[in-house]
Design a protein around this motif. Structure first.
Motif, PDB file in Angstrom:
ATOM      1  N   ASP A  16       0.838  -1.190   0.000  1.00  0.00           N
ATOM      2  CA  ASP A  16       0.000   0.000   0.000  1.00  0.00           C
ATOM      3  C   ASP A  16       0.882   1.253   0.000  1.00  0.00           C
ATOM      4  O   ASP A  16       1.829   1.362   0.786  1.00  0.00           O
ATOM      5  N   ARG A  17       0.546   2.213  -0.845  1.00  0.00           N
ATOM      6  CA  ARG A  17       1.371   3.416  -1.005  1.00  0.00           C
ATOM      7  C   ARG A  17       1.470   4.224   0.297  1.00  0.00           C
ATOM      8  O   ARG A  17       2.543   4.725   0.649  1.00  0.00           O
ATOM      9  N   THR A  18       0.358   4.354   1.000  1.00  0.00           N
ATOM     10  CA  THR A  18       0.357   5.139   2.243  1.00  0.00           C
ATOM     11  C   THR A  18       1.221   4.473   3.303  1.00  0.00           C
ATOM     12  O   THR A  18       2.028   5.126   3.970  1.00  0.00           O
ATOM     13  N   LEU A  37       2.593  12.001  10.838  1.00  0.00           N
ATOM     14  CA  LEU A  37       2.688  11.095   9.695  1.00  0.00           C
ATOM     15  C   LEU A  37       1.532  11.322   8.728  1.00  0.00           C
ATOM     16  O   LEU A  37       1.722  11.296   7.507  1.00  0.00           O
ATOM     17  N   ALA A  38       0.335  11.551   9.267  1.00  0.00           N
ATOM     18  CA  ALA A  38      -0.823  11.812   8.411  1.00  0.00           C
ATOM     19  C   ALA A  38      -0.596  13.070   7.575  1.00  0.00           C
ATOM     20  O   ALA A  38      -0.856  13.082   6.364  1.00  0.00           O
ATOM     21  N   ALA A  39      -0.093  14.128   8.217  1.00  0.00           N
ATOM     22  CA  ALA A  39       0.161  15.378   7.507  1.00  0.00           C
ATOM     23  C   ALA A  39       1.275  15.214   6.484  1.00  0.00           C
ATOM     24  O   ALA A  39       1.214  15.765   5.373  1.00  0.00           O
ATOM     25  N   HIS A  40       2.291  14.442   6.831  1.00  0.00           N
ATOM     26  CA  HIS A  40       3.429  14.233   5.934  1.00  0.00           C
ATOM     27  C   HIS A  40       3.000  13.527   4.652  1.00  0.00           C
ATOM     28  O   HIS A  40       3.444  13.885   3.558  1.00  0.00           O
ATOM     29  N   VAL A  41       2.135  12.547   4.791  1.00  0.00           N
ATOM     30  CA  VAL A  41       1.707  11.751   3.631  1.00  0.00           C
ATOM     31  C   VAL A  41       0.513  12.394   2.931  1.00  0.00           C
ATOM     32  O   VAL A  41       0.270  12.150   1.749  1.00  0.00           O
ATOM     33  N   GLY A  42      -0.249  13.219   3.675  1.00  0.00           N
ATOM     34  CA  GLY A  42      -1.402  13.874   3.079  1.00  0.00           C
ATOM     35  C   GLY A  42      -2.664  13.046   3.118  1.00  0.00           C
ATOM     36  O   GLY A  42      -3.430  13.013   2.144  1.00  0.00           O
ATOM     37  N   VAL A  43      -2.891  12.349   4.230  1.00  0.00           N
ATOM     38  CA  VAL A  43      -4.111  11.564   4.398  1.00  0.00           C
ATOM     39  C   VAL A  43      -4.822  12.017   5.668  1.00  0.00           C
ATOM     40  O   VAL A  43      -4.237  12.697   6.524  1.00  0.00           O
ATOM     41  N   ALA A  44      -6.080  11.654   5.788  1.00  0.00           N
ATOM     42  CA  ALA A  44      -6.869  12.016   6.964  1.00  0.00           C
ATOM     43  C   ALA A  44      -6.354  11.260   8.182  1.00  0.00           C
ATOM     44  O   ALA A  44      -5.862  10.126   8.056  1.00  0.00           O
ATOM     45  N   PRO A  45      -6.452  11.844   9.372  1.00  0.00           N
ATOM     46  CA  PRO A  45      -6.013  11.158  10.597  1.00  0.00           C
ATOM     47  C   PRO A  45      -6.650   9.790  10.780  1.00  0.00           C
ATOM     48  O   PRO A  45      -5.986   8.851  11.221  1.00  0.00           O
ATOM     49  N   SER A  46      -7.931   9.668  10.446  1.00  0.00           N
ATOM     50  CA  SER A  46      -8.606   8.369  10.592  1.00  0.00           C
ATOM     51  C   SER A  46      -8.008   7.325   9.658  1.00  0.00           C
ATOM     52  O   SER A  46      -7.839   6.159  10.026  1.00  0.00           O
ATOM     53  N   THR A  47      -7.661   7.757   8.448  1.00  0.00           N
ATOM     54  CA  THR A  47      -7.030   6.843   7.485  1.00  0.00           C
ATOM     55  C   THR A  47      -5.650   6.433   7.981  1.00  0.00           C
ATOM     56  O   THR A  47      -5.264   5.256   7.914  1.00  0.00           O
ATOM     57  N   ALA A  48      -4.898   7.405   8.479  1.00  0.00           N
ATOM     58  CA  ALA A  48      -3.566   7.117   8.998  1.00  0.00           C
ATOM     59  C   ALA A  48      -3.634   6.138  10.157  1.00  0.00           C
ATOM     60  O   ALA A  48      -2.827   5.196  10.242  1.00  0.00           O
ATOM     61  N   SER A  49      -4.584   6.330  11.058  1.00  0.00           N
ATOM     62  CA  SER A  49      -4.709   5.465  12.227  1.00  0.00           C
ATOM     63  C   SER A  49      -4.928   4.014  11.825  1.00  0.00           C
ATOM     64  O   SER A  49      -4.325   3.094  12.386  1.00  0.00           O
TER      65      SER A  49
END
Length: 233
Positions: A16-18, A37-49
């Motif tokens: 998975d890319r993320t 990490l969420a901000a660095h990759v550019g995804v929502a906090p819920s997705t990162a979690s």
């Protein structure tokens, strides 16, 4: 029976890319919060979690909770080695298209941390200089010579007992993904990186794992290894 299922699960985690982006970011050796990490990759906090939980469950990351924050880092140096080896075997990324990305890429290629040791042109140059000084032998891998041990425990103030009793190899070649050559890893490489940072000879640039040689570091490299960092570009 071969561990086919386990290998497939590991490959799935990194497919998975993320999740791959999280792991590469954590190669800087530091602990990041889930929000960073969420901000660095550019995804929502819920997705990162969700992705981070899978990486922790899969044994690639470990987490520590402190107050409201959840800190993540690579599980150990074996995971870092696995990731660096994989990165070194993929095709180079397409050339950067913006000034900012070009500058960031150039900084990483010039010098960076590879989990707990130095990489990029700086890491390779230090490795070459150690070999030229007789501190490192490159016969059948990397071997720190007696002169190299004396150098590490003398000018670089390494604990000789710690060097002898470490559970990881004293020296190990690590394939550099930008230089396509090997740099020094293992206990010796980790100590060298930590000592250089503690002395203020190298410093991180921004929030990436790129490092730059300070004026004091340039003097130290010349005195210790006859290495002129100005030649690193």
């Amino acid at each position: 029976m071969l561990p086919v299922e386990g290998l497939a699960n590991l490959a799935g985690l990194l497919a998975d890319r993320t999740r791959a982006a999280f792991c590469v970011a954590l190669l800087d050796g530091r602990a990041w919060t889930a929000g960073e990490l969420a901000a660095h990759v550019g995804v929502a906090p819920s997705t990162a979690s969700e992705h981070l939980s899978r990486l922790v469950e899969g044994g690639l990351l470990v987490e520590r909770r402190q107050g409201r924050h959840r800190y993540l880092r690579l599980a150990d140096q074996r995971v870092a080695q696995l990731l660096e080896d994989l990165v070194a075997h993929v095709e180079p990324a397409a050339p950067a298209r913006t000034l900012r990305s070009t500058t960031a890429s150039a900084a990483l290629a010039r010098g960076r941390t590879c989990y707990d040791h130095l990489a990029g042109r700086l890491g390779v140059a230090i490795t070459d200089a150690m070999a030229a000084k007789g501190y490192l032998a490159r016969t059948d891998g990397f071997t720190v010579t007696e002169a190299g041990v004396a150098w590490l425990t003398g000018p670089l103030a390494a604990d000789p007992t710690a060097l002898r009793t470490a559970k990881r190899p004293l020296s190990r070649p690590c394939l550099d993904w930008t230089e396509r050559r090997t740099h020094l890893a293992g206990t010796a490489g980790a100590h060298l990186c930590a000592h250089f940072q503690a002395q203020g000879w190298v410093r991180r640039t921004g929030t990436t794992r790129a490092v730059r040689v300070t004026p004091a570091g340039a003097v130290a490299l010349r005195e210790l290894l006859d290495l002129d960092p100005a030649h690193l570009g």
